[in-house]
Enzyme design. Structure first.
Site, PDB file in Angstrom:
ATOM      1  N   LYS A 273      25.326  -3.810  -1.631  1.00 41.03           N
ATOM      2  CA  LYS A 273      26.793  -3.781  -1.776  1.00 41.03           C
ATOM      3  C   LYS A 273      27.458  -3.111  -0.584  1.00 41.03           C
ATOM      4  CE  LYS A 273      26.527  -3.101  -6.805  1.00 41.03           C
ATOM      5  NZ  LYS A 273      26.764  -2.066  -7.840  1.00 41.03           N
TER       6      LYS A 273
ATOM      7  N   ARG B 244      11.278   3.994   3.085  1.00 43.75           N
ATOM      8  CA  ARG B 244      10.954   3.072   4.182  1.00 43.75           C
ATOM      9  C   ARG B 244      12.216   2.281   4.486  1.00 43.75           C
ATOM     10  NH1 ARG B 244       5.862  -0.914   4.435  1.00 43.75           N
ATOM     11  NH2 ARG B 244       4.978   1.065   5.109  1.00 43.75           N
TER      12      ARG B 244
ATOM     13  N   ARG C 189       0.792  -1.226   0.000  1.00 44.21           N
ATOM     14  CA  ARG C 189       0.000   0.000   0.000  1.00 44.21           C
ATOM     15  C   ARG C 189       0.824   1.276   0.000  1.00 44.21           C
ATOM     16  NH1 ARG C 189      -2.819  -3.799   1.884  1.00 44.21           N
ATOM     17  NH2 ARG C 189      -0.853  -4.256   2.882  1.00 44.21           N
ATOM     18  N   THR C 190       1.787   1.347   0.912  1.00 42.85           N
ATOM     19  CA  THR C 190       2.463   2.632   1.071  1.00 42.85           C
ATOM     20  C   THR C 190       3.226   2.989  -0.199  1.00 42.85           C
ATOM     21  OG1 THR C 190       2.608   2.194   3.424  1.00 42.85           O
ATOM     22  CG2 THR C 190       3.991   3.960   2.579  1.00 42.85           C
TER      23      THR C 190
ATOM     24  N   HIS D  54       5.309   6.083  11.461  1.00 41.81           N
ATOM     25  CA  HIS D  54       4.785   5.928  10.089  1.00 41.81           C
ATOM     26  C   HIS D  54       3.807   7.087   9.841  1.00 41.81           C
ATOM     27  CE1 HIS D  54       3.462   4.310   6.402  1.00 41.81           C
ATOM     28  NE2 HIS D  54       3.232   3.064   6.733  1.00 41.81           N
TER      29      HIS D  54
HETATM   30  C1  NCD Z   1       1.898  -0.894   8.217  1.00 41.64           C
HETATM   31  C2  NCD Z   1       3.400  -0.684   8.320  1.00 41.64           C
HETATM   32  O1  NCD Z   1       4.130  -0.883   7.338  1.00 41.64           O
HETATM   33  O2  NCD Z   1       3.796  -0.286   9.398  1.00 41.64           O
HETATM   34  N1  NCD Z   1       1.476  -1.109   6.894  1.00 41.64           N
HETATM   35  C3  NCD Z   1       1.204  -0.020   6.118  1.00 41.64           C
HETATM   36  O3  NCD Z   1       2.059   0.756   5.805  1.00 41.64           O
HETATM   37  N2  NCD Z   1      -0.065   0.189   5.768  1.00 41.64           N
HETATM   38  C4  NCD Z   1       1.378  -1.920   9.152  1.00 41.64           C
HETATM   39  C5  NCD Z   1       2.003  -3.295   9.130  1.00 41.64           C
HETATM   40  O4  NCD Z   1       2.913  -3.597   8.386  1.00 41.64           O
HETATM   41  O5  NCD Z   1       1.507  -4.103   9.924  1.00 41.64           O
END
Ligand code: NCD
Length: 305
Positions: A80, A101, A51-52, A129
């Site tokens: 690397k 991320r 999703r993100t 997040h």
């Molecule tokens: C979450 C995350 O990555 O922290 N997912 C997301 O970005 N929607 C929650 C998760 O991974 O459980």
């Protein structure tokens, strides 16, 4: 230039502005299709995501911009031995904005220190997040019409669940919010969140192990997955992973206008038979995330109307 490393990098007024813009995008998508023409977003994902990453990409494409990036550390020079700082420094020559991320807490802070373009934290380890929180806030706003005077229950892995940490932090700036933390002993909300955020802001809260006892009081129920990848020990994960499963019979005792949220991915925490219940808002949350990321990209690039 502004980076979004933590939800408090946005003021309450700025969050209000993002919500207004996101709601306008929902009504008038056509008016936004060229706003980011010739702008590039880099999506640097050192950790898995559906999703993100895809919602950042979809957001930029819907604004008329383009997207570069990678979706795993293994396919970048990180494999690397390149440092996060060097990778980000390099990418900041190619892109106008970076969403990243990383499994290490604080990696986006290191990135921001060397970047010439805005950095958005798309999740750092078990820490924060902030853009998931934007999706959560728009969903609460659309479902409840307010952020004040609500009881919000967080259920599951409150220790490693970074989306929980960011949302608690965001909610601490509104008034009349009561929090209920539902978790096993091993996955309790971190002490620093309680002292530095919840208690410091005089938010009433309760900690409990059982969902059933508190479900009838909640206006929002925020379910989370047990974060297996952050455990040190497989046996503990197996023991704890199904500690809470929301089923229709449990939900029978909940308010008729309860709003059930989950950042997703779901494993077993919410029975699939709840998906059709009007109180299930987790797929609406997914859609709202894209609109809030569109508004955020525009804000950080100085392109808000
Ligand atoms: C979450 C995350 O990555 O922290 N997912 C997301 O970005 N929607 C929650 C998760 O991974 O459980």
């Amino acid at each position: 230039m502004k980076h979004i490393l933590d939800i408090t990098d946005l003021s309450v007024e700025e969050i209000g502005r993002l919500i207004t813009v996101a709601e306008d995008i929902i009504q008038n998508a056509d008016q936004y299709q060229d706003v980011c023409k010739r702008k590039k977003l880099a999506a640097l994902f050192f950790e898995p995501s559906t999703r993100t990453r895809l919602s950042f990409e979809a957001a930029m494409l819907e604004l008329g911009g383009s997207v570069i990036g990678f979706s795993s550390a293994a396919s970048s020079s990180s494999a690397k031995g390149e440092s996060v700082s060097d990778t980000v420094k390099v990418v900041s020559y190619y892109a106008d904005i970076i969403a990243m991320r990383h499994p290490k807490e604080g990696a986006p802070v290191a990135a921001a220190a060397v970047s010439d373009v805005p950095i958005i934290n798309a999740g750092d380890g078990g820490h924060n997040h902030p853009t998931q929180t934007l999706a959560d806030l728009l969903t609460i706003h659309r479902e409840k019409g307010r952020f004040n005077d609500i009881t919000v229950g967080f259920c599951g892995d409150l220790k490693f669940g970074r989306t929980v940490h960011s949302l608690v932090s965001a909610l601490s700036r509104y008034t009349g919010i009561r929090l209920v933390f539902i978790s096993p002993e091993e996955l309790k909300i971190p002490h620093y969140i309680k002292t530095d955020i919840v208690e410091k802001n005089h938010m009433p809260y309760e900690e409990t192990r059982t969902m059933e006892s508190v479900l009838p009081e909640l206006d929002i129920l925020y379910m989370t997955r047990v974060q297996g990848e952050r455990f040190f020990n497989e046996a503990d994960y197996i023991r704890l992973r199904d500690c809470y499963i929301l089923t229709p019979d449990k939900l029978a005792a909940a308010k008729k206008d309860l709003c059930i949220l989950h950042p997703l991915p779901r494993v077993n925490e919410i029975s699939r038979s709840i998906d059709k219940d009007p109180r299930a808002c987790y797929f609406k949350q997914v859609e709202n995330g894209k609109y809030m990321r569109m508004a955020l990209i525009m804000m950080l690039l100085g392109l808000l109307p």
